[in-house]
Write a protein that holds these residues in place. Structure first.
Motif, mmCIF file in Angstrom:
data_model
loop_
_atom_site.group_PDB
_atom_site.id
_atom_site.type_symbol
_atom_site.label_atom_id
_atom_site.label_comp_id
_atom_site.label_asym_id
_atom_site.label_seq_id
_atom_site.Cartn_x
_atom_site.Cartn_y
_atom_site.Cartn_z
ATOM 1 N N GLU A 322 -5.838 5.104 -1.499
ATOM 2 C CA GLU A 322 -4.443 5.498 -1.317
ATOM 3 C C GLU A 322 -3.643 5.384 -2.610
ATOM 4 O O GLU A 322 -2.689 6.127 -2.828
ATOM 5 C CB GLU A 322 -3.807 4.637 -0.226
ATOM 6 N N GLN A 323 -4.025 4.444 -3.490
ATOM 7 C CA GLN A 323 -3.247 4.221 -4.709
ATOM 8 C C GLN A 323 -3.195 5.485 -5.587
ATOM 9 O O GLN A 323 -2.217 5.721 -6.304
ATOM 10 C CB GLN A 323 -3.860 3.081 -5.514
ATOM 11 N N HIS A 325 -2.815 8.484 -4.670
ATOM 12 C CA HIS A 325 -1.896 9.494 -4.146
ATOM 13 C C HIS A 325 -0.435 9.076 -4.291
ATOM 14 O O HIS A 325 0.451 9.799 -3.858
ATOM 15 C CB HIS A 325 -2.210 9.767 -2.674
ATOM 16 N N ARG A 326 -0.184 7.906 -4.895
ATOM 17 C CA ARG A 326 1.176 7.397 -4.968
ATOM 18 C C ARG A 326 1.923 7.711 -6.264
ATOM 19 O O ARG A 326 3.124 7.954 -6.223
ATOM 20 C CB ARG A 326 1.162 5.877 -4.750
ATOM 21 N N ARG A 328 4.027 9.414 -8.872
ATOM 22 C CA ARG A 328 4.740 10.692 -8.824
ATOM 23 C C ARG A 328 4.754 11.309 -10.222
ATOM 24 O O ARG A 328 5.070 10.632 -11.209
ATOM 25 C CB ARG A 328 6.167 10.476 -8.323
ATOM 26 N N TRP A 362 -1.465 15.392 -5.366
ATOM 27 C CA TRP A 362 -1.171 14.126 -6.045
ATOM 28 C C TRP A 362 0.270 14.163 -6.539
ATOM 29 O O TRP A 362 0.540 14.087 -7.731
ATOM 30 C CB TRP A 362 -2.148 13.901 -7.189
ATOM 31 N N GLY A 364 2.742 12.066 -5.238
ATOM 32 C CA GLY A 364 3.446 10.813 -4.992
ATOM 33 C C GLY A 364 3.759 10.521 -3.553
ATOM 34 O O GLY A 364 4.486 9.570 -3.258
ATOM 35 N N CYS A 365 3.222 11.319 -2.625
ATOM 36 C CA CYS A 365 3.533 11.117 -1.208
ATOM 37 C C CYS A 365 2.500 10.277 -0.476
ATOM 38 O O CYS A 365 2.704 9.904 0.674
ATOM 39 C CB CYS A 365 3.645 12.473 -0.505
ATOM 40 N N GLY A 366 1.365 10.023 -1.075
ATOM 41 C CA GLY A 366 0.284 9.391 -0.335
ATOM 42 C C GLY A 366 -0.598 10.450 0.294
ATOM 43 O O GLY A 366 -0.272 11.641 0.301
ATOM 44 N N CYS A 435 6.611 15.147 1.877
ATOM 45 C CA CYS A 435 5.720 14.110 2.419
ATOM 46 C C CYS A 435 5.553 14.218 3.926
ATOM 47 O O CYS A 435 5.371 13.207 4.630
ATOM 48 C CB CYS A 435 6.212 12.700 2.055
#
Length: 449
Positions: A322-323, A325-326, A328, A362, A364-366, A435
């Motif tokens: 998950e990291q 996809h965070r 931004r 990718w 920044g939404c997860g 998101c």
């Protein structure tokens, strides 16, 4: 002194110990080649983890050398001379130390040559771990030599090696992964999560303390015969083990730190701009071609990004997908995750990753959990029937199970009038940028206006 060391290199077991460590080191590095190929810092992780086996072997090799003088009673002859004891013992110990150090560094040199010939990043920081490990190996060999001179049983070398292995594994298992006692094991149980992570200062300092303690203990035990020197040897050994346990911090946060030189961006000439981290700079030519293909595909949409950069983390990785996809991206920039297919050694699916979801995979939404709708958009933008999505754990296998659904979605989208196709693709991109977890309604036209 040099002549005596050369003589010991020929007549002692130092060459045999060097060959053994060299073979084990090469096998360890070769067995993990798919993990570190082209990656200097990951090679350092593999090389340092091999100390779990190499240190006990060096200890046993030293014991074999120590038994030689006791078994042949040559020590009695040497003790009858007027020279100090350290002068009589130093040539053989020096020869063994040179042999084990050379074997360890030769493995590193071979791996570095493979990395460098491919044009990959080779930073000075990556040398710190192997150099510290050399001190540990030399100290272990010297401690084994000293113990072998005190007890000449043929069972001693295998017993020492077994004891070192059992102590590392046993203490680590009993203490648990979160305990400082787990630092007793020289196996690095937490692999680096990113290619720009290097061994931390604390880990290196803890191993340096162990190496210094082993060297001091070996010298004092071999060169001194009084109770005072033996007490000093035990104190040095205890201090080294204490430093290994207390200085090191278990877990990824204590093992790894970022290498700024490996993490910095390197950009290709020309426009649109494409940048990768320095540790992946050897892949820049092929990545640039694919990234620009992805940017051309995104240019079909309004307000499209004009720059593509490799996704990088600001902290050490947590082994959590998950990291990724965070983080931004900056405005006007699209990020792509750069992974290497171990079967080909090439970057996997850069253009496809950029085009996924209209450049929002990718953003920044997860992770949304919807792979189908973003893949349909990517195939539409790239003018292909489908896209094969690479997964670091399963390769193409998992993604290939979704191929029929992706192909069907692309056919249905292209059957619509062109303005409607553009409207739906843009709607999906905007929904992903907000998101929203479910993206398929935007693509099928069922989403609320």
């Amino acid at each position: 002194m040099i002549r005596q060391v050369r003589l010991e290199l020929r007549r002692s077991n130092a060459p045999a110990v060097a060959v053994l460590l060299l073979v084990i080191g090469i096998l360890g590095v070769a067995s993990m080649y798919s993990f570190w190929q082209g990656q200097w810092l990951r090679l350092g992780y593999v090389h340092s983890s091999a100390m779990f086996l190499l240190m006990p072997l060096a200890l046993a090799g030293g014991a074999v050398l120590g038994r030689r003088d006791r078994r042949t009673r040559a020590d009695e002859l040497m003790n009858s001379t007027g020279r100090p004891r350290w002068q009589r013992t130093l040539p053989a110990m020096t020869a063994l130390g040179v042999a084990v150090a050379a074997a360890h560094l030769l493995v590193l040199a071979g791996g570095a040559a493979l990395v460098a010939t491919g044009g990959a990043y080779v930073g000075v920081r990556g040398l710190a771990g192997p150099l510290v490990d050399v001190l540990v190996l030399v100290g272990a060999a010297w401690c084994g030599t000293a113990v072998g001179r005190l007890w000449s049983s043929p069972l001693l070398p295998p017993l020492l090696a077994a004891a070192a292995l059992v102590a590392q594994e046993g203490v680590s298992m009993l203490a648990g992964a979160d305990s400082k006692m787990s630092n007793v094991s020289l196996m690095i149980n937490w692999p680096p999560d990113t290619p720009w992570e290097t061994l931390s200062d604390r880990l290196l300092l803890s191993r340096l303390a162990l190496g210094a303690g082993l060297v001091l203990a070996g010298l004092l035990l071999a060169a001194g015969g009084s109770w005072l020197t033996r007490a000093g040897a035990l104190a040095g050994l205890a201090g080294g083990v204490a430093g290994l346990v207390l200085i090191g911090v278990p877990g990824p946060a204590g093992i790894w730190q970022l290498d700024p030189g490996a993490r910095r961006y390197v950009c290709a000439d020309g426009a649109p701009q494409v940048c990768v981290t320095a540790v992946n700079a050897h892949l820049l030519p092929e990545v640039t071609t694919e990234a620009r293909r992805g940017l051309r595909a995104l240019a079909k949409l309004p307000d499209a990004p004009t720059r593509a950069v490799e996704l990088r983390l600001d902290t050490i990785g947590s082994n959590d997908s998950e990291q990724w996809h965070r983080p931004r991206p900056a405005p006007g920039t699209v990020q792509f995750l750069l992974e290497v297919d171990p079967g080909t050694g090439r970057a996997a699916d850069v253009a496809e990753r950029i085009a996924l979801g209209g450049g929002t995979m990718w953003s920044g939404c997860g992770r949304s959990g919807d792979d189908i709708a973003p893949a349909i958009v990517a195939a539409w933008l790239l003018d292909t029937e489908t896209v094969r999505l690479w997964d670091s754990w399963t390769g193409y296998r998992y993604a290939d199970e979704q191929q029929e659904e992706i192909r069907a979605g692309v056919r249905q989208l292209r059957a619509l009038p062109e303005p409607e196709q553009m409207r739906r693709v843009t709607a999906l991109r905007d929904a992903a940028a907000r998101c929203e977890p479910d993206l398929m309604p935007a693509l099928t036209g069922r989403a609320a206006p």
